[in-house]
Design a protein around this motif. Structure first.
Motif, PDB file in Angstrom:
ATOM      1  N   ALA A   1      -2.906   5.418   4.488  1.00  0.00           N
ATOM      2  CA  ALA A   1      -2.016   4.471   4.000  1.00  0.00           C
ATOM      3  C   ALA A   1      -1.751   4.060   5.015  1.00  0.00           C
ATOM      4  O   ALA A   1      -1.504   2.760   5.385  1.00  0.00           O
ATOM      5  CB  ALA A   1      -1.282   4.497   2.648  1.00  0.00           C
ATOM      6  N   GLY A   2      -0.827   4.424   5.825  1.00  0.00           N
ATOM      7  CA  GLY A   2      -0.792   4.454   7.191  1.00  0.00           C
ATOM      8  C   GLY A   2      -1.746   3.662   8.685  1.00  0.00           C
ATOM      9  O   GLY A   2      -1.733   2.883   8.791  1.00  0.00           O
ATOM     10  N   MET A   3      -2.592   3.885   8.533  1.00  0.00           N
ATOM     11  CA  MET A   3      -3.617   3.515   9.071  1.00  0.00           C
ATOM     12  C   MET A   3      -4.862   2.142   8.207  1.00  0.00           C
ATOM     13  O   MET A   3      -4.339   1.440   9.073  1.00  0.00           O
ATOM     14  CB  MET A   3      -5.560   4.310   8.832  1.00  0.00           C
ATOM     15  N   LEU A   4      -4.184   2.376   6.900  1.00  0.00           N
ATOM     16  CA  LEU A   4      -4.615   0.820   6.554  1.00  0.00           C
ATOM     17  C   LEU A   4      -3.678  -0.628   7.179  1.00  0.00           C
ATOM     18  O   LEU A   4      -3.737  -1.165   7.254  1.00  0.00           O
ATOM     19  CB  LEU A   4      -4.618   1.259   4.836  1.00  0.00           C
ATOM     20  N   GLY A   5      -2.324   0.299   6.604  1.00  0.00           N
ATOM     21  CA  GLY A   5      -1.283  -0.430   7.330  1.00  0.00           C
ATOM     22  C   GLY A   5      -1.777  -1.381   8.428  1.00  0.00           C
ATOM     23  O   GLY A   5      -1.489  -2.349   9.024  1.00  0.00           O
TER      24      GLY A   5
ATOM     25  N   VAL B   1       0.596  -1.072  -0.116  1.00  0.00           N
ATOM     26  CA  VAL B   1       0.150   0.148   0.259  1.00  0.00           C
ATOM     27  C   VAL B   1       0.895   1.331   0.178  1.00  0.00           C
ATOM     28  O   VAL B   1       0.659   2.019  -0.692  1.00  0.00           O
ATOM     29  CB  VAL B   1      -1.090  -0.256   1.272  1.00  0.00           C
ATOM     30  N   ILE B   2       1.952   1.385   0.870  1.00  0.00           N
ATOM     31  CA  ILE B   2       2.723   2.580   1.128  1.00  0.00           C
ATOM     32  C   ILE B   2       4.114   2.888  -0.681  1.00  0.00           C
ATOM     33  O   ILE B   2       3.598   3.961  -1.083  1.00  0.00           O
ATOM     34  CB  ILE B   2       3.588   1.737   1.707  1.00  0.00           C
ATOM     35  N   ALA B   3       3.433   1.293  -0.986  1.00  0.00           N
ATOM     36  CA  ALA B   3       4.478   1.825  -2.797  1.00  0.00           C
ATOM     37  C   ALA B   3       4.029   1.955  -3.099  1.00  0.00           C
ATOM     38  O   ALA B   3       4.444   2.581  -4.178  1.00  0.00           O
ATOM     39  CB  ALA B   3       5.355   0.602  -2.820  1.00  0.00           C
ATOM     40  N   GLU B   4       2.561   2.011  -3.358  1.00  0.00           N
ATOM     41  CA  GLU B   4       1.293   1.971  -4.089  1.00  0.00           C
ATOM     42  C   GLU B   4       1.722   3.032  -3.961  1.00  0.00           C
ATOM     43  O   GLU B   4       1.676   4.320  -5.059  1.00  0.00           O
ATOM     44  CB  GLU B   4       0.142   1.170  -4.304  1.00  0.00           C
ATOM     45  N   GLN B   5       1.131   4.112  -3.241  1.00  0.00           N
ATOM     46  CA  GLN B   5       1.432   5.784  -2.837  1.00  0.00           C
ATOM     47  C   GLN B   5       2.369   6.627  -3.139  1.00  0.00           C
ATOM     48  O   GLN B   5       2.468   7.166  -4.077  1.00  0.00           O
ATOM     49  CB  GLN B   5       0.791   6.078  -1.681  1.00  0.00           C
ATOM     50  N   ILE B   6       4.195   5.860  -2.694  1.00  0.00           N
ATOM     51  CA  ILE B   6       4.733   6.391  -3.514  1.00  0.00           C
ATOM     52  C   ILE B   6       4.304   6.075  -5.092  1.00  0.00           C
ATOM     53  O   ILE B   6       5.710   7.431  -5.497  1.00  0.00           O
ATOM     54  CB  ILE B   6       6.421   5.522  -2.699  1.00  0.00           C
TER      55      ILE B   6
END
Length: 276
Positions: free
Chosen positions: A162-166, A141-146
């Protein structure tokens, strides 16, 4: 079946494991067909917003094809349970992340489907592997946002979401791990009790075999289950008897009489060449 290489004592009954895998596969097939239906349906635009049609269509069809291949492997048992379960979870994380990007990123709501995959990983694989799945999904998820931020695919990006989802992924994984740990401890306790029972049974048999009194244990069909050395010596038998009537017809009839009237505590028999 012990599907998690990081939790060697966490096991799932084979029948239950394959049943759970089949249910998860049905879920995947339904979800893949729904993705394709919404893409071509006129109602799809009101439910999902597709920003990258090519990526969405490729991901949806890949999801369906992989699910069909997995169905063949599961039905015909072409692969092991561990390999099949882990491949399903890994492919879920990859393809659902691509679909999430195609629909506009974290804000699209597609990421919640990854939570279902993490929970399914806790049921199908369990143990510490669930934490690994959560970490992998969070990184995806974080890589997708980056990637979206770097390429400017859509604005604005949502790093807090993204952080909350993680964090939600790790919460689901932690609950699954706690349940798996309890199951692992229960399995260890059951294994210890099993070995204790086996040792007690061996001690019991040793005591029976070395008693001076003759003991013969039979079942309701009058089949001899155990006879100690003293009983063989008292009955003048050199081999282990099979049925009670081979020892004594009088004893066989007395046993049948006892079965008919269990309140009868004992019986005295006059046997040939024996006083009592």
């Amino acid at each position: 079946i012990f599907p998690c290489p990081f939790s060697l004592f966490y096991g799932i009954p084979a029948r239950q494991a394959w049943l759970l895998l089949s249910v998860f596969l049905c879920y995947r097939l339904t979800l893949a067909c729904l993705f394709i239906f919404l893409f071509y349906s006129r109602w799809g635009s009101s439910l999902i917003s597709v920003d990258n049609s090519r990526l969405y269509s490729y991901s949806a069809y890949s999801y369906l094809i992989l699910s069909l291949i997995s169905a063949i492997c599961i039905i015909w048992r072409l692969t092991s349970y561990t390999l099949q379960a882990q491949l399903l979870i890994y492919s879920d994380i990859l393809i659902l992340t691509m679909l999430m990007h195609a629909c506009g990123g974290v804000n699209s709501g597609m990421g919640t489907l990854l939570g279902v995959s993490i929970a399914s990983g806790g049921l199908l694989v369990g143990g510490r592997c669930t934490i690994f799945f959560a970490a992998l999904a969070s990184l995806a998820v974080i890589a997708e946002q980056i990637f979206a931020d770097y390429t400017g695919s859509f604005q604005p990006t949502h790093y807090p979401y993204a952080g909350m989802l993680g964090a939600s992924f790790f919460t689901i994984a932690l609950l699954s791990y706690i349940l798996a740990k309890r199951s692992e401890q229960t399995l260890l306790l059951a294994d210890q009790q099993k070995h204790t029972i086996i040792k007690l049974e061996e001690i019991n048999q040793y005591i029976i075999q070395h008693l001076q009194s003759g003991i013969v244990i039979i079942n309701k069909k009058q089949q001899v289950q155990m006879a100690n050395e003293a009983s063989l010596r008292l009955l003048n038998l050199s081999v282990f008897p099979i049925n009670l009537d081979t020892i004594s017809e009088h004893l066989s009839r007395a046993f049948k009489s006892w079965l008919a009237n269990p309140e009868q505590g004992f019986v005295l028999l006059q046997l040939s060449n024996h006083s009592e």
